[in-house]
Motif scaffolding. Structure first.
Motif, PDB file in Angstrom:
ATOM      1  N   UNK A  74      59.487  43.723 121.050  1.00 33.44           N
ATOM      2  CA  UNK A  74      58.636  44.702 121.776  1.00 33.44           C
ATOM      3  C   UNK A  74      57.590  45.259 120.711  1.00 33.44           C
ATOM      4  N   UNK A  75      56.225  44.974 120.828  1.00 34.72           N
ATOM      5  CA  UNK A  75      55.296  45.543 120.179  1.00 34.72           C
ATOM      6  C   UNK A  75      54.376  46.509 121.232  1.00 34.72           C
ATOM      7  N   UNK A  76      54.071  47.619 120.323  1.00 31.70           N
ATOM      8  CA  UNK A  76      53.122  48.610 120.993  1.00 31.70           C
ATOM      9  C   UNK A  76      51.986  49.079 120.279  1.00 31.70           C
ATOM     10  N   UNK A  77      50.737  49.105 120.712  1.00 29.60           N
ATOM     11  CA  UNK A  77      49.604  49.505 119.675  1.00 29.60           C
ATOM     12  C   UNK A  77      48.857  50.447 120.555  1.00 29.60           C
ATOM     13  N   UNK A 114      48.795  54.685 116.563  1.00 28.67           N
ATOM     14  CA  UNK A 114      50.385  54.744 117.035  1.00 28.67           C
ATOM     15  C   UNK A 114      50.939  53.164 116.915  1.00 28.67           C
ATOM     16  N   UNK A 115      51.558  52.732 116.089  1.00 31.56           N
ATOM     17  CA  UNK A 115      52.153  51.275 116.035  1.00 31.56           C
ATOM     18  C   UNK A 115      53.647  51.641 116.080  1.00 31.56           C
ATOM     19  N   UNK A 116      54.312  50.372 116.824  1.00 29.89           N
ATOM     20  CA  UNK A 116      55.603  50.286 117.077  1.00 29.89           C
ATOM     21  C   UNK A 116      56.119  48.707 117.390  1.00 29.89           C
ATOM     22  N   UNK A 146      53.585  44.370 106.966  1.00 33.07           N
ATOM     23  CA  UNK A 146      52.821  45.257 106.022  1.00 33.07           C
ATOM     24  C   UNK A 146      51.482  45.827 106.569  1.00 33.07           C
ATOM     25  N   UNK A 147      50.773  44.851 107.121  1.00 33.29           N
ATOM     26  CA  UNK A 147      49.474  45.126 107.583  1.00 33.29           C
ATOM     27  C   UNK A 147      49.520  46.120 108.687  1.00 33.29           C
ATOM     28  N   UNK A 148      50.386  45.496 109.886  1.00 34.01           N
ATOM     29  CA  UNK A 148      50.637  46.068 110.924  1.00 34.01           C
ATOM     30  C   UNK A 148      50.726  47.918 110.896  1.00 34.01           C
ATOM     31  N   UNK A 149      51.550  48.137 109.777  1.00 35.52           N
ATOM     32  CA  UNK A 149      52.179  49.389 109.370  1.00 35.52           C
ATOM     33  C   UNK A 149      51.582  50.070 108.497  1.00 35.52           C
ATOM     34  N   UNK A 150      50.478  49.238 107.753  1.00 36.12           N
ATOM     35  CA  UNK A 150      49.465  49.944 106.972  1.00 36.12           C
ATOM     36  C   UNK A 150      50.246  50.254 105.536  1.00 36.12           C
ATOM     37  N   UNK A 151      51.367  49.342 105.188  1.00 38.21           N
ATOM     38  CA  UNK A 151      51.842  49.484 104.135  1.00 38.21           C
ATOM     39  C   UNK A 151      50.779  49.176 102.929  1.00 38.21           C
TER      40      UNK A 151
END
Length: 320
Positions: free
Chosen positions: A62-65, A70-72, A180-185
């Motif tokens: 499951x992906x939420x944007x 908010x990202x999940x 890492x990109x999706x969660x801005x690490x």
């Protein structure tokens, strides 16, 4: 648009039956629903289902944007060899991670709010990049959990003397990069974790390596910026020399061109007028005829004193 939300669920281990698809249709009449996917997005309103319950019953990913930051990502796994207790060394300092059991499955849920990166592409396509992480976890590859440990390292929530839970993250796969990109690490921190080392490193050493990489990149970027600026200045100088040569050949005809441009009485023409007059001033200085230039400029300003926008532009560039 002011608000945007994207929901995507995916079934991997088994396709959804027709009955299950009908059950999902009762949740949303406008979603794209198939044997393997449930996708919907909202510019207004909100999702009526419960993602946790849907993951427990139907889906493996499951992906939420949401465009407000908010990202999940949720991953459902067979229990197998992964035990929540054994994963605490990775997640103890990360409040954005929940690992829970649901029947015969383990669900890893990562949810971050108020991320400060601009994602212009929305959520579509991200789950394709992230989906391989599930297979990696099933195969016993825990590097995703290393990234989960690295997230609080970035924000100083892990003490300097804490030892990394794995021997780095090398090789950095496309799926790990996407996470890492999706969660801005922090990219410098991720690259530091991916460097090959002989011995384990501490959180403090990783942060120091990331800072050093950021400083080096900043220096390199400044050198590139300065080089680009120097190149642009050389090109502008060459262009101006060509213009001055052309003005020298045209002589008095150049002043006639200025009058023709002024007659157009628009902003673009006035802008060109200031450029031509500035070039004529430079040419006059080189030829030793600056007195003649200022005399002709004074006459021009007198003739066109009723054109305030033109006079304002001339004043703004020192043609007074």
């Amino acid at each position: 648009m002011s608000e945007y939300q994207y929901y995507e669920f995916r079934a991997v281990d088994r396709p959804l039956s027709r009955t299950e698809q009908n059950e999902l249709r009762a949740i949303s009449t406008r979603a794209r629903i198939g044997a393997a996917r449930f996708v919907n997005h909202y510019e207004w309103g909100d999702f009526k289902g419960n993602p946790d319950r849907l993951m427990e019953r139907y889906f493996d990913l499951f992906l939420y944007f949401a465009n407000w930051g908010s990202h999940r990502l949720s991953i459902r796994l067979p229990k197998g060899g992964l035990k929540p207790a054994g994963l605490k060394r990775f997640t103890a300092a990360n409040d954005d991670v929940v690992v829970r059991t649901a029947g015969d499955h383990l669900i890893v849920d990562v949810s971050c709010c108020e991320l400060e990166r601009d994602f212009n592409d929305g959520g579509d396509g991200w789950l394709d990049k992230l989906a391989p992480l599930r297979g990696d976890l099933i195969d016993g590859d825990l590097r995703l959990f290393y990234l989960l440990w690295l997230m609080p390292v970035e924000h100083g929530h892990v003490p300097d003397d804490a030892i990394e839970p794995l021997a780095g993250i090398n090789p950095l796969t496309p799926a790990l990069k996407a996470f890492a990109q999706f969660f801005c690490v922090d990219g410098d921190l991720v690259e530091a974790a991916a460097e090959e080392r002989q011995s384990p490193r501490t959180a403090g050493e990783l942060r120091a390596a990331a800072r050093l990489a950021a400083e080096r990149r900043s220096i390199a970027e400044e050198k590139r910026r300065q080089a680009a600026q120097r190149k642009q200045e050389r090109e502008e100088a060459k262009a101006r020399e060509r213009r001055l040569d052309e003005l020298a050949r045209r002589g008095a005809a150049a002043w006639a061109d200025v009058e023709a441009l002024i007659a157009l009485r628009n902003a673009a023409a006035y802008e060109t007028v200031t450029t031509v007059l500035a070039d004529l001033r430079e040419l006059a200085l080189r030829q030793g005829t600056d007195d003649e230039f200022h005399h002709r400029l004074a006459e021009l300003r007198t003739r066109h004193r009723t054109k305030p926008r033109l006079i304002e532009r001339l004043n703004a560039v020192g043609l007074d």
